[in-house]
Design an enzyme around this catalytic site. Sequence first.
Site, short mmCIF file in Angstrom:
data_model
loop_
_atom_site.label_atom_id
_atom_site.label_comp_id
_atom_site.label_asym_id
_atom_site.label_seq_id
_atom_site.Cartn_x
_atom_site.Cartn_y
_atom_site.Cartn_z
N LYS A 1 0.84 -1.20 0.00
CA LYS A 1 0.00 0.00 0.00
C LYS A 1 0.87 1.25 0.00
CE LYS A 1 -3.72 2.65 0.76
NZ LYS A 1 -3.15 3.98 1.01
N HIS B 1 -10.99 16.04 22.03
CA HIS B 1 -11.50 15.88 20.67
C HIS B 1 -12.49 14.73 20.72
CE1 HIS B 1 -11.90 15.54 16.41
NE2 HIS B 1 -11.25 14.40 16.33
#
Length: 317
Positions: free
Chosen positions: A43, A179
């Site tokens: 990848k 977050h």
Amino acid sequence: MKNGRGNRVAVVGTGFVGASYAFALMNQGIADEIVLIDANENKAEGDAMDFNHGKVFAPKPADIWHGDYDDCRDADLVVICAGANQKPGETRLDLVDKNIAIFRSIVESVMASGFQGLFLVATNPVDILTYATWKFSGLPQERVIGSGTILDTARFRFLLGDYFAVAPTNVHAYIIGEHGDTELPVWSQADIGGVPIRKLVESKGEEAQKELERIFVNVRDAAYQIIEKKGATYYGIAMGLARVTRAILHHENAILTVSAYLDGPYGERDVYIGVPAVINRNGIREVIEIELDEEEKKWFHRSAATLKGVLARYFAQ
């Protein structure tokens, strides 16, 4: 391994976020060298080939290749995007168990290369994993940064700009805290063109105030909505990471809402959490302690307590 000729960024994890981030770096001409590292070497190699084929169109062609942790030795910045992804119905904190072990292996491998630069963490839950990166690396706290609430703040400014029909760059407003589900908007310091947002809605009545509340809920829950629709969020955070990277490599002293270590500011200690901070080549120069009203203080401490509760399961406090 390339010979260093400028700023080198190592991207660990070339999934949706990592590949989108590398693409943003190339298109904005931010880095001189970009090395892609992934457990799936094919990848990473395929991404490097793909990026190189578009190099002729880039404003400042960078050297891009797939590599390994040895390439981190000469990196100025290592950006960690690897880890388990958030699935529909999962919170960011649900990912802790999966990603702590992954991060220990990554960070120890990076440090074994002789790395002496900065870490920027993007993987969720980002505040927890930024703390873990700091602990595992042994680096000074200012050299370990998380993406924090930079994307939440961008979402907030976009939605407020859309509501008031002004450019989001002219909206000055922050989302701080975790977050995640306990983040909070700093309404007391939010303004457009120097005019407090609270003052702007005074004349508009109760419905306008309700709309502001809806805007924050849409900011907080944006990731859930996007994941439900397309499986993952990656373009927005990739652009946010590129912005932080530019502030670091170009020594900008820019104020961005990142996950920073607190040791006193906001009345909190020993936690990484989203706050405005000055970012430059050395990392976090300082945390900006903006004035919060009493309600905001309460919610910020609640957010910090949530993160500390998770950290206590993995690290001695």
